[in-house]
Design a protein around this motif. Structure first.
Motif, mmCIF file in Angstrom:
data_model
loop_
_atom_site.group_PDB
_atom_site.id
_atom_site.type_symbol
_atom_site.label_atom_id
_atom_site.label_comp_id
_atom_site.label_asym_id
_atom_site.label_seq_id
_atom_site.Cartn_x
_atom_site.Cartn_y
_atom_site.Cartn_z
ATOM 1 N N ARG A 124 12.433 -1.069 2.126
ATOM 2 C CA ARG A 124 11.942 0.095 1.377
ATOM 3 C C ARG A 124 12.169 -0.061 -0.125
ATOM 4 O O ARG A 124 11.471 0.556 -0.921
ATOM 5 C CB ARG A 124 12.643 1.369 1.871
ATOM 6 N N PRO A 128 6.175 -1.263 -2.689
ATOM 7 C CA PRO A 128 5.360 -1.000 -1.499
ATOM 8 C C PRO A 128 3.857 -1.149 -1.762
ATOM 9 O O PRO A 128 3.394 -1.007 -2.887
ATOM 10 C CB PRO A 128 5.680 0.462 -1.172
ATOM 11 N N GLU A 130 0.064 0.182 0.196
ATOM 12 C CA GLU A 130 -0.459 1.049 1.261
ATOM 13 C C GLU A 130 -1.902 0.655 1.533
ATOM 14 O O GLU A 130 -2.659 0.383 0.593
ATOM 15 C CB GLU A 130 -0.382 2.511 0.836
ATOM 16 N N ARG A 163 -2.926 5.136 7.545
ATOM 17 C CA ARG A 163 -2.505 4.528 6.283
ATOM 18 C C ARG A 163 -1.168 3.861 6.570
ATOM 19 O O ARG A 163 -0.226 4.527 7.003
ATOM 20 C CB ARG A 163 -2.270 5.602 5.217
ATOM 21 N N TRP A 164 -1.098 2.570 6.308
ATOM 22 C CA TRP A 164 0.104 1.791 6.589
ATOM 23 C C TRP A 164 0.797 1.461 5.280
ATOM 24 O O TRP A 164 0.164 0.971 4.346
ATOM 25 C CB TRP A 164 -0.272 0.497 7.323
ATOM 26 N N THR A 165 2.088 1.732 5.215
ATOM 27 C CA THR A 165 2.854 1.434 4.006
ATOM 28 C C THR A 165 3.913 0.394 4.338
ATOM 29 O O THR A 165 4.572 0.502 5.377
ATOM 30 C CB THR A 165 3.565 2.695 3.474
ATOM 31 N N ALA A 218 4.927 -3.212 7.908
ATOM 32 C CA ALA A 218 4.790 -1.781 7.627
ATOM 33 C C ALA A 218 5.940 -0.983 8.217
ATOM 34 O O ALA A 218 6.323 -1.196 9.371
ATOM 35 C CB ALA A 218 3.461 -1.265 8.182
ATOM 36 N N ASN A 222 0.796 6.728 8.132
ATOM 37 C CA ASN A 222 0.395 8.041 7.635
ATOM 38 C C ASN A 222 1.560 8.765 6.943
ATOM 39 O O ASN A 222 1.771 9.961 7.126
ATOM 40 C CB ASN A 222 -0.179 8.898 8.770
ATOM 41 N N GLY A 223 2.342 7.995 6.199
ATOM 42 C CA GLY A 223 3.426 8.578 5.404
ATOM 43 C C GLY A 223 4.681 8.924 6.160
ATOM 44 O O GLY A 223 5.616 9.488 5.585
ATOM 45 N N SER A 354 -10.825 0.697 6.933
ATOM 46 C CA SER A 354 -10.607 2.044 7.499
ATOM 47 C C SER A 354 -11.769 2.482 8.391
ATOM 48 O O SER A 354 -12.858 1.923 8.328
ATOM 49 C CB SER A 354 -10.470 3.024 6.332
#
Ligand SMILES: Nc1nc2c(c(=O)[nH]1)N[C@H]1C(S)=C(S)[C@@H](COP(=O)(O)O)O[C@H]1N2
Ligand SMILES: [Mo]
Length: 407
Positions: A124, A128, A130, A163-165, A218, A222-223, A354
């Motif tokens: 982390r 990052p 996304e 959404r991948w972070t 990831a 999605n957050g 997407s």
């Protein structure tokens, strides 16, 4: 680091896992938009039993041990699939039910200058990225293969968009420093077969490919943290490629000096080396390659299959389209069995990996209607009007029909 402590035995002891069992009932929601009666939407196929697993809404049970759970069709009306509704497959019997983040580490070793170990916080702390990307099982829609093929009998719900972070895989490999001897990179998660003879679920990618790919490790979907069944604490995300590569609960990245030849690369997840991976039952391909990029697809998401709509009134059809990363150029609708096609209106562009939503205004005449939807990607690839077939039911992307009655 011992990952075995994080794996609960007898994962599907029903008491431990299954909170609530809901029998699906036929919901009548009255008139929604142009659609009158709303049976449980399911592409016109019988709705499977739905069950609630940890961190999940009730999902369609395709297999229970290990779990293969399908996203109910009603969740595809938004750009991003809610985490708790995202489908779930696992191959091996023993999967993580809890992960101790004190001891958990992502390890990068093998043909590297310096073996690296990252805690979740270490990851982390890195810069990052996304990316919005479709997570689709290679065998999505396998149930419709004719003749029938073995494997989890997914209908169309083995897909989702999120959404991948995370951190670019490239960056992690640079930190470790690839040796000149590095040829492939292998990926393994916390799950195990439980008996010696069952090979770990390990997949490999070539070093050359990884260096120029958009792959990320990831930690958010999605957050939010990944649901445990979708790979908490981190998973590989390989945008545009089938999700068999998206190793969940990733702990070991091992760089190797020879092409990796494990079961899951040599035997499973291979497609004929033919256009669109097609072969015939009486002439199976001998030349095969690992499944890779997704082909182009589109679906109706509204109205539901076999719905009753109002005649001579405007009805807005809705759906989704996606491909392996070139992006959607156009989506077309046919109301005359494919003789003519009209362009649908594309929705918000969340990036080339997407789901792309589409809409189409249509005023049905009285009677039965059979509509078709087909997408074309930016490379000019278009969905076939007839379904292709292969021995494992991979890569189905035939033009999808929608049957409606207008009264
Ligand atoms: N560790 C591990 N990762 C895995 C799998 C698995 O069995 N074990 N299954 C793969 C397959 S076949 C698919 S389709 C995707 C599904 O990801 P999801 O559960 O988040 O939908 O995970 C992939 N990653
Ligand atoms: Mo899959």
């Amino acid at each position: 680091m011992s990952s075995d402590s994080t794996i609960a035995r007898s994962l599907l002891s029903r008491r431990h896992w299954l909170g609530q069992v809901s029998t699906t009932s036929l919901l009548c929601l009255g008139q929604v938009g142009c659609q009158r009666a709303v049976p449980e939407p399911d592409g016109g196929w019988p709705t499977p039993e739905e069950m609630r697993f940890p961190g999940k809404v009730p999902l369609g049970v395709v297999n229970s041990r290990p779990p293969c759970l399908e996203t109910p069709w009603r969740y595809f009306r938004t750009d991003f699939t809610p985490n708790e509704a995202c489908y779930v497959p696992w191959h091996l019997q023993m999967l993580p039910t809890a992960v101790d983040l004190q001891s958990w580490r992502l390890r990068i070793g093998g043909e590297v200058a310096q073996t690296q170990e990252y805690s979740l916080q270490d990851l982390r702390d890195l810069e990052p990225v996304e990316i919005a990307a479709v997570n689709q099982c290679s065998g999505n829609s396998r149930k419709f293969a004719a003749p029938r093929v073995p494997g989890a009998q997914w209908k169309n719900g083995a897909m989702g968009n999120a959404r991948w972070t995370g951190v670019p895989l490239r960056v992690l490999l640079e930190e470790a420093g690839l040796k000149a001897s590095a040829v492939e990179v292998t990926f393994r998660g916390l799950d195990r077969g439980g008996i010696q003879s069952v090979p770990d679920f390990v997949r490999s990618l070539s070093v050359d490919f990884v260096k120029q790919s958009d792959a990320i490790v990831a930690y958010a979907m999605n957050g939010e943290p990944l649901p445990i069944l979708n790979g908490f604490p981190v998973r590989l995300v390989l945008p545009g490629w089938y999700a068999t590569w998206w190793i969940k609960a990733l702990t070991d990245i091992n760089v190797v000096a020879k092409p990796f030849t494990g079961y899951w690369m040599e035997k499973a997840y291979r497609i004929p080396a033919t256009p669109n991976g097609v072969e015939t039952p009486d002439n199976l391909a001998t030349d095969t390659v690992p499944i890779n990029r997704m082909n182009v697809r589109s679906f109706f998401t509204f109205p539901n299959q076999n719905a009753n709509v109002a005649a001579n009134r405007s009805c807005e059809l809705e759906g989704i389209a996606f491909d392996g990363g070139s992006g959607i150029r156009q989506v077309e609708i046919s109301t005359d069995a494919g003789k003519t096609w009209q362009a649908a209106k594309l929705g918000t562009d969340h990036g080339r990996y997407s789901f792309r939503r589409w809409r189409y205004e249509w005023t049905p005449s009285l009677g039965q209607h059979a509509l078709l939807v087909r997408a074309t990607n930016n490379e000019g690839e278009v969905q076939p009007l007839e379904a292709g077939w292969n021995h494992a039911g991979y890569m189905r992307n035939v033009v999808e029909p929608l049957a409606l009655t207008a009264s």
